[in-house]
Design an enzyme around this catalytic site. Sequence first.
Site, short mmCIF file in Angstrom:
data_model
loop_
_atom_site.label_atom_id
_atom_site.label_comp_id
_atom_site.label_asym_id
_atom_site.label_seq_id
_atom_site.Cartn_x
_atom_site.Cartn_y
_atom_site.Cartn_z
N LYS A 48 15.81 24.46 34.31
CA LYS A 48 16.22 23.28 33.52
C LYS A 48 16.07 22.00 34.34
O LYS A 48 16.26 22.01 35.55
CB LYS A 48 17.67 23.42 33.07
CG LYS A 48 18.00 24.75 32.43
CD LYS A 48 19.38 24.76 31.81
CE LYS A 48 19.79 26.15 31.37
NZ LYS A 48 20.29 27.01 32.47
N TYR A 77 22.23 24.80 39.44
CA TYR A 77 22.92 26.03 39.86
C TYR A 77 22.72 26.27 41.36
O TYR A 77 23.31 27.18 41.93
CB TYR A 77 22.45 27.25 39.06
CG TYR A 77 22.64 27.14 37.56
CD1 TYR A 77 23.41 26.12 37.01
CD2 TYR A 77 22.05 28.05 36.70
CE1 TYR A 77 23.57 26.02 35.63
CE2 TYR A 77 22.21 27.95 35.32
CZ TYR A 77 22.96 26.93 34.80
OH TYR A 77 23.12 26.83 33.44
N ASP A 115 17.89 33.03 33.62
CA ASP A 115 18.23 31.64 33.30
C ASP A 115 18.81 30.94 34.53
O ASP A 115 19.92 31.25 34.96
CB ASP A 115 19.26 31.62 32.16
CG ASP A 115 19.58 30.22 31.70
OD1 ASP A 115 18.78 29.67 30.93
OD2 ASP A 115 20.63 29.67 32.11
N HIS A 152 18.22 20.03 30.52
CA HIS A 152 19.56 20.63 30.60
C HIS A 152 20.58 19.97 29.66
O HIS A 152 21.28 20.66 28.92
CB HIS A 152 20.05 20.57 32.05
CG HIS A 152 21.09 21.59 32.38
ND1 HIS A 152 21.26 22.10 33.64
CD2 HIS A 152 22.01 22.22 31.61
CE1 HIS A 152 22.25 22.98 33.64
NE2 HIS A 152 22.72 23.07 32.42
#
Length: 279
Positions: free
Chosen positions: A73, A48, A43, A106
């Site tokens: 996402k 990130y 994930d 997201h």
Amino acid sequence: MDAFLLNDGHTLPAIGFGTVGVQGAKGVIDLTTAIDKGYRLIDTSTNYNNEGMVGEAIRHSSVPREELIISSKLPGLAHDYDKAFKLIQEQLYRIGIDYFDKYLIHWPNPKVGKYDQAWQALVDAQKLGLIKTIGVSNFLEEHLDRIIDKTGVTPATNQIERHPYFNNNELVQVNNDRGILTEAWSPFGRNIVDILADNTLKKIAEKYDKTPGQVVLRWNLQNNVLPIVKASSPKHQQENVDVFDFELTEEDIQAIDAMDKGEDGRVEGQHPNEYEEFV
Ligand SMILES: NC(=O)c1ccc[n+]([C@@H]2O[C@H](COP(=O)([O-])OP(=O)(O)OC[C@H]3O[C@@H](n4cnc5c(N)ncnc54)[C@H](OP(=O)(O)O)[C@@H]3O)[C@@H](O)[C@H]2O)c1
């Protein structure tokens, strides 16, 4: 590992590997170690800032790319249809793969209200083979119904905050009612909420000679929820996949459900109608 069957016919392994903070050379080691320990669902997200690491780990891994399930996402800055469509392709280039196995919006950013355009972009990207499974994250009932009404396409998954202090059971039920699999983010409350030190979990864990973390994962699995857990420590990584040899009783599950603190248990500032995510 056990698997969940999705409403689009694809399957997902029972536990996903979270990658918040997993970056750089150390991140590549953490992720390749996790893959060696059996994790297949990875994930990540634009936010990130670790797509390079994910690509590097895929290339270094002894497991073929086709056996990995790469999930990313769409960030808030790209909810316009055209931006979303282009960014999905850019993210694939960044990671160095031809398709996403799973891809989510997201956050809904409802005050901006463009998540239906974003959803249409995911629907079209899926038709072109850029994404296999499309889903959302942090969507409430009204957000789900709006995109389903507009496009006729129901998300396969909804990744939401869920841990014993904020079990989000009503939203899990909303997902269930629509045939959407719930994925739980921050199942251990990250380092923000100290859930694993709670006495209720400790007592249940002792009964089965397991750890509080393993009990939380089991509580999710037995509620048909797929937990996405982040662990850099190889010991934690191992613990989190050793959860298929015991079963909680209905009484245990009720005791964990009773740990819920309602809105006070939520990670601060993360209500999907309030949280604004534009990066
Ligand atoms: N969709 C969204 O909006 C959203 C939001 C937040 C998170 N997420 C996803 O969900 C993933 C998981 O959430 P998270 O990273 O916030 O936190 P988390 O998984 O709840 O907790 C991670 C922390 O728990 C520790 N840990 C892991 N396994 C353990 C075990 N068996 N015993 C004790 N401690 C253990 C980890 O330590 P070590 O790392 O030292 O092993 C780390 O400090 C994220 O990485 C991300 O992929 C999504």
